[in-house]
Design an enzyme around this catalytic site. Structure first.
Site, PDB file in Angstrom:
ATOM      1  N   LYS B  85       0.808  -1.225   0.000  1.00 29.21           N
ATOM      2  CA  LYS B  85       0.000   0.000   0.000  1.00 29.21           C
ATOM      3  C   LYS B  85       0.845   1.281   0.000  1.00 29.21           C
ATOM      4  O   LYS B  85       0.438   2.304  -0.537  1.00 29.21           O
ATOM      5  CB  LYS B  85      -0.928   0.007   1.224  1.00 29.21           C
ATOM      6  CG  LYS B  85      -1.987  -1.081   1.217  1.00 29.21           C
ATOM      7  CD  LYS B  85      -3.052  -0.808   0.173  1.00 29.21           C
ATOM      8  CE  LYS B  85      -4.179  -1.828   0.233  1.00 29.21           C
ATOM      9  NZ  LYS B  85      -5.137  -1.649  -0.892  1.00 29.21           N
ATOM     10  N   GLU B 107     -10.078   5.843   2.926  1.00 28.52           N
ATOM     11  CA  GLU B 107     -10.834   4.768   3.544  1.00 28.52           C
ATOM     12  C   GLU B 107      -9.860   3.674   3.959  1.00 28.52           C
ATOM     13  O   GLU B 107      -8.753   3.597   3.435  1.00 28.52           O
ATOM     14  CB  GLU B 107     -11.816   4.171   2.524  1.00 28.52           C
ATOM     15  CG  GLU B 107     -11.201   3.194   1.504  1.00 28.52           C
ATOM     16  CD  GLU B 107     -10.245   3.850   0.502  1.00 28.52           C
ATOM     17  OE1 GLU B 107     -10.285   5.088   0.376  1.00 28.52           O
ATOM     18  OE2 GLU B 107      -9.462   3.120  -0.128  1.00 28.52           O
ATOM     19  N   SER B 373       1.860  -9.752  -0.870  1.00 25.59           N
ATOM     20  CA  SER B 373       1.540  -8.320  -0.808  1.00 25.59           C
ATOM     21  C   SER B 373       1.706  -7.707   0.575  1.00 25.59           C
ATOM     22  O   SER B 373       1.876  -6.506   0.709  1.00 25.59           O
ATOM     23  CB  SER B 373       0.114  -8.103  -1.301  1.00 25.59           C
ATOM     24  OG  SER B 373      -0.775  -8.921  -0.571  1.00 25.59           O
TER      25      SER B 373
END
Lengths: 260, 398
Positions: B85, B107, B373
């Protein structure tokens, strides 16, 4: 086939300054909504926006979010709204109706099928809060084929070049979102609204409706000093939800906002 | 819009009129920045000196022996804040600065994107507010505390199902209230154009690096590149590196949850259909009236009713294939990877590992590159509770 222009045109010709109430279809039950529509059919009401409840309404504040949830639980849907319009039209051929829906319920039914059914039921206009000018072409085409009009939105952030196009392509009226933010009552109008309204009036070819935040007779008066149509949504929906006698409350609130 | 908002039939700009101008402003800033050497240099510098790029690829020796599949991991779990991210939040954070914005809003579901956004905000000196569903805030308490420690305000969203979908709705609503001084830092390849393209651009560093690394190490390309797909940003990041290599099979792994009954999973391509949610046209889980259905996954990051529009295009063209793995498969893989390789991965990433383990027979002899990830620290409490149940289920099976 809906006789869209003429039904709204006749109504608009009756007087200059009018109200556009918004109802969440099925909030309290679909039969109640039909009764509210009858109450709304009075002098000074140009058209009623009939909200199709959606699970994820990104343009709505807490009041209409809650109303949508109640309406879905009560069995409301695009199909139910179409059936409601059809039933209402059997007895009333004068009050113009705008089906107000997020894009997904329409997409799920299929754009062509949905607009055909909405038109055949007897609605006049379709409004979709998250279908901007860029995405509106297929919706406008499907609407035109069925004799429906698509109302387009403008906002304080809309630049003049876009405003020209929105003014050209909107049908029925042009809906100006009166301020930044989502639906729901504000204390005061002004600021963003006045500047935006001046720009919109300069290019509008239709009546201009102002919505978002209107909740009092003073708000309606403020809008009517500057535009033809004042939209009242959340304030009305919440009143009908809270009232012990919602029919009386509906009648009284409309009378307060817009004396006959 | 100056660039194409569509991925074939999917994507678009289904946003309230109030947001069209801010989206156009964002698109202009992005189109300008993506070719600007100064911007790209600064982005690259922060990825290297702050986020920890390049991340290595790791060959899984013991897992390979067990499965007879050559398993390679792209180690996004080693990045600062623990997941891919941060690639996107640094990129968009820099864009926000460039546009003169003062505040980031975002969010978050599991909290990873929220933490990464709060981190970028702290790094770049921007105010930050994160929207998080009440249910997620409850099950991801440590991330909630991290965001606050990083100086972000966290707004708990009680509306709807009080999860990621509602947090996105609320962040979009907040953006319409103040689009002039605020940048909405969307966390996945979702939402109205230009978000899916911007996020894909910033995440494509994953695939670019991984391709060069496997070629250098293996002397060729992998047979398969696999990644979990929630919104799908880590998968797009990986896939974009291999789109031009038709010999590399691309596999996206969705959350199969507790099975494919409505509300029990988030496998959009398994039981969903085209629709419009949160600004774009894509595959969504919906009922016959077009209401968005609730979802379930053991991993909060995959627990969402829509998938990025670029994935819908890749699936339709056949370039990528989409499968789904259950909670149980992901939990088992989570434990296997910990025991065979000493890597505790995020439950999201464990779905991709689980797919490889379960399909070892048909993948025998092939090399598979999995995008790992994120790391699993955030999942420990939740996963260990769930693992007990998986273990007892397995005991019954054997």
């Amino acid at each position: 086939m809906a006789d869209s222009d003429s039904r709204l045109d006749r109504r608009l010709a009756e007087r200059d300054k009018q109200l556009v109430p918004y109802l969440m279809a099925g909030d309290g039950g679909l039969e109640w909504t039909r009764v509210f529509l009858e109450v709304c059919d009075r002098p000074g009401v140009a058209c009623v926006e009939l909200g199709v409840p959606f699970s994820d309404p990104i343009a709505d504040g807490p009041v209409l979010q809650a109303a949508a949830r109640r309406a879905i639980e009560a069995g409301s849907s695009l199909k139910a709204v179409i059936a409601l319009v059809e039933k209402f039209r059997r007895k009333n051929d004068t009050l113009p109706l705008a089906v107000f829906s997020y894009a997904n319920p329409i997409a799920k039914m299929g754009l062509e099928d949905a607009f055909k059914a909405i038109a055949e039921a007897g609605a006049d206009l379709v409004m979709m809060p998250e279908v901007p000018l860029e995405e509106s072409a297929p919706f406008r085409e499907a609407a035109a084929e069925n004799g429906l009009g698509v109302v387009l939105f403008a906002a304080p952030s809309t630049d003049n070049a876009r405003l020209m196009q929105i003014a050209e392509h909107t049908r029925g009226f042009l809906y100006l979102i009166g301020r930044y933010g989502v639906t729901g009552a504000s204390k005061e109008l002004g600021g963003d609204l006045d500047a935006a309204l001046n720009r919109v009036q300069a290019v509008a070819r239709t009546p201009v409706a102002v919505g978002f935040g209107l909740s009092t007779p003073e708000h309606v008066e403020y809008v009517h000093a500057r535009a033809d149509l004042a939209v009242v949504g959340s304030a009305l929906v919440e009143r009908l939800h809270q009232a012990e006698d919602p029919v009386a409350a509906c009648r009284a609130f409309l009378a307060r906002l817009m004396p006959e | 819009m100056r660039s194409d908002p569509y991925f074939e039939l999917y994507g678009g700009v289904f946003a309230p009129e109030t947001l069209v101008a801010p989206l156009e402003e964002l698109e202009a800033a992005w189109l300008d920045a993506r070719d600007n050497p100064e911007f790209l240099g600064e982005f690259d510098r922060l990825l290297r000196t702050y986020a920890g790029r390049p991340t290595p690829i790791t060959f899984c020796q013991r897992l390979t022996e067990q499965l007879d599949v050559h398993v390679w991991l792209k180690r996004e779990d080693l990045l600062h804040t623990g997941a891919h991210k941060i690639n996107n939040t640094i990129g968009q954070g820099l864009l926000a600065k460039r546009m003169g914005k003062e505040r980031l809003i975002a969010e978050t579901g599991a909290g990873q994107h929220g933490v990464a956004t709060a981190t970028a905000a702290a790094l770049l000196g921007l105010e930050c507010r994160i929207y998080m569903g009440a249910v997620d805030a409850q099950r991801q308490r440590p991330n909630l505390e991290r965001m606050k420690l990083l100086g972000a305000e966290v707004e708990i969203v009680e509306a709807g199902t009080a999860t990621l979908k509602d947090a996105i709705s609320e962040a979009m609503r907040a953006w319409t209230a103040d689009p002039v001084s605020t940048h909405y830092l969307l966390g996945s390849v979702l939402g109205p154009h230009p978000f899916p393209n911007i996020v894909a651009d910033f995440q494509s560093v994953i695939g670019r690096e991984a391709r060069a690394q496997v070629i250098e190490t293996l002397g060729g390309l992998p047979h398969v590149a696999a990644a979990c797909v929630g919104g799908g940003s880590n998968a797009i990041g990986l896939f974009r590196g291999f789109l031009g290599d038709p010999g590399v099979k691309l596999v996206g792994v969705e959350a199969g949850g507790r099975g494919l009954a409505a509300g029990e999973h988030a496998a959009r391509f398994a039981t969903g259909s085209p629709g419009v949610l949160h600004g774009c046209c894509t595959y969504v889980l919906q009922d016959e009236d077009g209401q968005i259905q609730p979802t379930h996954s053991v991993s909060a990051g995959l627990d969402y009713a829509a998938v990025g529009p670029e994935h819908a295009m890749l699936r339709e063209s056949g370039r990528a294939r989409y499968v789904h793995e259950t909670d149980q498969s992901a939990l088992a893989a989570f434990r296997t990877l910990a025991r065979t390789e000493g890597i505790i991965c995020a439950l999201e990433s464990a779905h991709a590992v689980g797919w490889v383990i379960r399909n070892a027979e048909s993948l025998a002899g092939q090399s598979v590159l999995i995008n790992l990830s994120g790391r699993g620290d955030k999942d420990l409490d939740h996963a260990i509770g769930q693992l007990g149940r998986v273990l007892s289920a397995e005991t019954k099976e054997f």
